[in-house]
Design an enzyme around this catalytic site. Structure first.
Site, PDB file in Angstrom:
ATOM      1  N   GLY A 189       0.769  -1.235   0.000  1.00 35.00           N
ATOM      2  CA  GLY A 189       0.000   0.000   0.000  1.00 35.00           C
ATOM      3  C   GLY A 189       0.798   1.283   0.000  1.00 35.00           C
ATOM      4  O   GLY A 189       0.222   2.364   0.077  1.00 35.00           O
ATOM      5  N   TRP A 233       2.459   2.770  -2.461  1.00 31.13           N
ATOM      6  CA  TRP A 233       2.132   3.612  -3.613  1.00 31.13           C
ATOM      7  C   TRP A 233       0.730   4.189  -3.481  1.00 31.13           C
ATOM      8  O   TRP A 233       0.475   5.312  -3.930  1.00 31.13           O
ATOM      9  CB  TRP A 233       2.275   2.804  -4.903  1.00 31.13           C
ATOM     10  N   ASP A 262      -4.513  -5.957  -6.214  1.00 31.58           N
ATOM     11  CA  ASP A 262      -3.457  -6.924  -5.913  1.00 31.58           C
ATOM     12  C   ASP A 262      -4.096  -8.267  -5.568  1.00 31.58           C
ATOM     13  O   ASP A 262      -5.232  -8.318  -5.092  1.00 31.58           O
ATOM     14  CB  ASP A 262      -2.589  -6.457  -4.743  1.00 31.58           C
ATOM     15  N   ASP A 283      -6.380 -11.119  -9.418  1.00 30.68           N
ATOM     16  CA  ASP A 283      -5.241 -11.308 -10.308  1.00 30.68           C
ATOM     17  C   ASP A 283      -5.515 -10.556 -11.607  1.00 30.68           C
ATOM     18  O   ASP A 283      -6.513 -10.820 -12.282  1.00 30.68           O
ATOM     19  CB  ASP A 283      -5.067 -12.803 -10.577  1.00 30.68           C
ATOM     20  N   ASP A 292       3.665  -1.344 -10.074  1.00 29.49           N
ATOM     21  CA  ASP A 292       4.927  -1.770  -9.469  1.00 29.49           C
ATOM     22  C   ASP A 292       4.973  -3.297  -9.421  1.00 29.49           C
ATOM     23  O   ASP A 292       5.707  -3.875  -8.615  1.00 29.49           O
ATOM     24  CB  ASP A 292       5.061  -1.176  -8.069  1.00 29.49           C
ATOM     25  N   LYS A 341       6.887  -0.849 -13.909  1.00 33.61           N
ATOM     26  CA  LYS A 341       8.225  -1.352 -13.595  1.00 33.61           C
ATOM     27  C   LYS A 341       8.588  -2.493 -14.532  1.00 33.61           C
ATOM     28  O   LYS A 341       7.745  -3.309 -14.902  1.00 33.61           O
ATOM     29  CB  LYS A 341       8.287  -1.847 -12.148  1.00 33.61           C
TER      30      LYS A 341
END
Length: 255
Positions: free
Chosen positions: A48, A50, A68, A86, A111, A151
């Site tokens: 959490g 971000w 998430d 997912d 991320d 990322k």
């Protein structure tokens, strides 16, 4: 203790759930990702950190949604909600669409990282796969002009993904925040200005000038998209070449 290890201590002192919060802070500072009132989607949001950064940046008038597979403990921000699921499953994307509504989002940030195998080529390929999944979510949800961050681990497949993204955004940068660990190969692809125009630079077409801009340019419409034409007169039909495309309008030259 190195300077970059200090980010762990700072996160504890300043109440962030993870040191990675400072990566997003630095990305926002250098790329102007968030504005008050924005709607932001954070993929791979656990634990959490971000979400906290984005919630503070968009303010009470903004909205932040985290996704998430892991449970994200409730945060003390009224503008944050979460979806557990997912992102490789259609059902999770459907739930996310329901939460954000039909208005679209201003930024999608990711991320997400793969479970590490220790084999560089495998970890790199998996990180690119996750970044590409996030990219597809961004294309589905972003409003014109929206921004995207993902990322990825540096390696041979990164250039292809960046090239794909460059076709859909005004520009794409590869950024390594100072908060990234020295030993990490992680990078962030930062894409600014989502393009949804029905035209592209280099297109040649014939348009009718239907209005006049504040600076005297003629204004034409292509499938509802505004195109500025120099020295255009209302009612004139002109042949043009598209020179530059922005998220909400384009500039053309006469042929």
């Amino acid at each position: 203790m190195t300077g970059k290890d200090d980010y762990y201590n700072r996160s504890k002192q300043e109440g962030y759930r993870a040191r990675s919060a400072y990566k997003l802070k630095q990305l926002d500072e250098t790329s102007n990702l968030f504005a008050p009132g924005d709607t932001v989607v954070d993929l791979g949001a656990a634990p959490g950190g971000w979400l906290q950064v984005a919630a503070e940046a968009v303010g009470e008038s903004g909205t932040v949604v985290g996704v998430d597979r892991q449970r994200i403990r409730a945060l003390d921000y009224e503008n944050v909600s979460t979806v557990r699921g997912d992102m490789t499953e259609d059902a999770t994307l459907d739930r996310l669409r329901e939460v954000v509504g039909d208005s679209g989002v201003d930024a999608v940030v990711s991320d997400m990282a793969p479970n590490m195998t220790g084999e560089y080529s495998v970890d790199h390929a998996r990180s690119i796969h996750l970044a590409r999944q996030a990219y597809q979510v961004a294309l589905d949800l972003l409003v014109p002009g929206g921004d995207f961050v993902a990322k990825a681990f540096d390696g041979p497949d990164l250039a292809d993904l960046r090239e794909e993204m460059e076709a859909d955004f005004e520009y794409v940068r590869t950024v390594r925040p100072d908060a990234s660990r020295d030993a990490s190969s992680e990078l962030y692809l930062v894409a600014k200005g989502y393009l949804t125009a029905p035209i592209a630079a280099g297109d040649e077409l014939t348009v009718e000038i239907t209005d006049e801009g504040d600076e005297g340019d003629g204004i034409a419409s292509v499938d509802g998209f505004t195109v500025f034409v120099p020295d255009g007169t209302i009612g004139e039909e002109v042949e043009i070449r598209i020179e530059d495309v922005k998220p909400r309008f384009a500039f053309a030259e006469r042929r």
